[in-house]
Write a protein that holds these residues in place. Structure first.
Motif, PDB file in Angstrom:
ATOM      1  N   GLY A 288      -1.796  -7.475   3.377  1.00 36.58           N
ATOM      2  CA  GLY A 288      -2.978  -8.201   2.906  1.00 36.58           C
ATOM      3  C   GLY A 288      -4.029  -7.277   2.330  1.00 36.58           C
ATOM      4  O   GLY A 288      -4.643  -7.573   1.293  1.00 36.58           O
TER       5      GLY A 288
ATOM      6  N   PHE B 162      -2.706  -5.939  -1.029  1.00 36.39           N
ATOM      7  CA  PHE B 162      -2.738  -7.043  -1.996  1.00 36.39           C
ATOM      8  C   PHE B 162      -4.169  -7.300  -2.475  1.00 36.39           C
ATOM      9  O   PHE B 162      -4.421  -7.457  -3.670  1.00 36.39           O
ATOM     10  CB  PHE B 162      -2.146  -8.303  -1.354  1.00 36.39           C
ATOM     11  CG  PHE B 162      -2.048  -9.474  -2.283  1.00 36.39           C
ATOM     12  CD1 PHE B 162      -1.089  -9.505  -3.273  1.00 36.39           C
ATOM     13  CD2 PHE B 162      -2.921 -10.543  -2.154  1.00 36.39           C
ATOM     14  CE1 PHE B 162      -0.989 -10.588  -4.137  1.00 36.39           C
ATOM     15  CE2 PHE B 162      -2.833 -11.624  -3.007  1.00 36.39           C
ATOM     16  CZ  PHE B 162      -1.872 -11.649  -4.005  1.00 36.39           C
ATOM     17  N   PHE B 163      -5.106  -7.316  -1.517  1.00 37.74           N
ATOM     18  CA  PHE B 163      -6.518  -7.514  -1.877  1.00 37.74           C
ATOM     19  C   PHE B 163      -7.031  -6.358  -2.744  1.00 37.74           C
ATOM     20  O   PHE B 163      -7.763  -6.574  -3.711  1.00 37.74           O
ATOM     21  CB  PHE B 163      -7.365  -7.654  -0.604  1.00 37.74           C
ATOM     22  CG  PHE B 163      -8.797  -7.971  -0.860  1.00 37.74           C
ATOM     23  CD1 PHE B 163      -9.173  -9.196  -1.394  1.00 37.74           C
ATOM     24  CD2 PHE B 163      -9.792  -7.035  -0.580  1.00 37.74           C
ATOM     25  CE1 PHE B 163     -10.509  -9.484  -1.639  1.00 37.74           C
ATOM     26  CE2 PHE B 163     -11.121  -7.311  -0.819  1.00 37.74           C
ATOM     27  CZ  PHE B 163     -11.483  -8.544  -1.350  1.00 37.74           C
TER      28      PHE B 163
ATOM     29  N   LEU C  92       3.305  -8.389   2.897  1.00 29.33           N
ATOM     30  CA  LEU C  92       2.741  -9.613   3.464  1.00 29.33           C
ATOM     31  C   LEU C  92       3.828 -10.645   3.735  1.00 29.33           C
ATOM     32  O   LEU C  92       3.915 -11.205   4.841  1.00 29.33           O
ATOM     33  CB  LEU C  92       1.687 -10.173   2.510  1.00 29.33           C
ATOM     34  CG  LEU C  92       0.892 -11.379   2.967  1.00 29.33           C
ATOM     35  CD1 LEU C  92      -0.036 -10.992   4.102  1.00 29.33           C
ATOM     36  CD2 LEU C  92       0.086 -11.933   1.805  1.00 29.33           C
TER      37      LEU C  92
ATOM     38  N   GLY D 210       1.769  -5.029  -1.933  1.00 27.84           N
ATOM     39  CA  GLY D 210       1.059  -5.762  -0.889  1.00 27.84           C
ATOM     40  C   GLY D 210       1.679  -7.116  -0.614  1.00 27.84           C
ATOM     41  O   GLY D 210       1.827  -7.525   0.544  1.00 27.84           O
ATOM     42  N   LEU D 211       2.073  -7.816  -1.667  1.00 28.29           N
ATOM     43  CA  LEU D 211       2.712  -9.119  -1.485  1.00 28.29           C
ATOM     44  C   LEU D 211       4.056  -8.971  -0.785  1.00 28.29           C
ATOM     45  O   LEU D 211       4.413  -9.794   0.072  1.00 28.29           O
ATOM     46  CB  LEU D 211       2.888  -9.805  -2.837  1.00 28.29           C
ATOM     47  CG  LEU D 211       3.365 -11.246  -2.801  1.00 28.29           C
ATOM     48  CD1 LEU D 211       2.350 -12.120  -2.077  1.00 28.29           C
ATOM     49  CD2 LEU D 211       3.595 -11.762  -4.208  1.00 28.29           C
TER      50      LEU D 211
ATOM     51  N   ILE E 191       1.643  -7.608   8.087  1.00 23.22           N
ATOM     52  CA  ILE E 191       0.800  -8.641   7.473  1.00 23.22           C
ATOM     53  C   ILE E 191      -0.582  -8.076   7.124  1.00 23.22           C
ATOM     54  O   ILE E 191      -1.096  -8.296   6.024  1.00 23.22           O
ATOM     55  CB  ILE E 191       0.687  -9.871   8.397  1.00 23.22           C
ATOM     56  CG1 ILE E 191       2.039 -10.592   8.470  1.00 23.22           C
ATOM     57  CG2 ILE E 191      -0.398 -10.822   7.934  1.00 23.22           C
ATOM     58  CD1 ILE E 191       2.099 -11.670   9.527  1.00 23.22           C
ATOM     59  N   VAL E 192      -1.180  -7.354   8.059  1.00 24.59           N
ATOM     60  CA  VAL E 192      -2.521  -6.801   7.828  1.00 24.59           C
ATOM     61  C   VAL E 192      -2.498  -5.770   6.695  1.00 24.59           C
ATOM     62  O   VAL E 192      -3.321  -5.836   5.771  1.00 24.59           O
ATOM     63  CB  VAL E 192      -3.080  -6.187   9.131  1.00 24.59           C
ATOM     64  CG1 VAL E 192      -4.328  -5.383   8.863  1.00 24.59           C
ATOM     65  CG2 VAL E 192      -3.370  -7.280  10.151  1.00 24.59           C
TER      66      VAL E 192
END
Length: 125
Positions: free
Chosen positions: A54, A57-58, A89, A85-86, A50-51
């Motif tokens: 994220g 993705f950012f 996530l 990234g998505l 998740i980290v």
């Protein structure tokens, strides 16, 4: 000459007064016990997914925004980071309920086996 490869520590330990929370493992040897594991043991991989997802993705959002502001950025780098990234996530987010269900199921199995073993011990006495 000793081996370079060392065995991993086994989760089975002998009983000691140092461990406040001990659970008996259903084996042929009744003196073997297992330590209760922390939640981090189960959730470290999905939280890492998740980290990292994220962050990538950012970064993809920032790179895409820079591309549309006409900054010299490779045109495919932003969308590639967005999609990767998505993917990470969503994989981490979906993994957490699966782990919760697995922990609950294993706990129910452990309780069921404890009841059977207690019933077998009381009927044999």
């Amino acid at each position: 000459m000793s081996s370079v490869i060392k065995p991993l520590p086994n989760e089975v330990v002998t009983p000691a007064a140092d461990f406040p929370v001990l659970m008996r493992r259903m084996t042929s040897e009744p003196s073997i016990v297992v330590r209760d594991r922390s939640p981090w043991f189960y959730y470290n991989k999905p939280i890492t997914f998740i980290v990292m997802g994220g962050l990538v993705f950012f970064g993809g959002i920032i790179l895409t925004a820079l591309y549309f502001k006409h900054v010299d950025v490779p045109y495919a780098l932003g969308p590639v980071c967005l999609s990767i990234g998505l993917m990470f996530l969503i994989t981490g987010i979906v993994w957490i309920p699966i782990i919760k269900q697995t922990i609950r199921y294993n706990g129910l199995l452990r309780k069921k086996h404890l009841r059977k073993s207690r019933a077998a011990c009381s009927s044999s006495v």
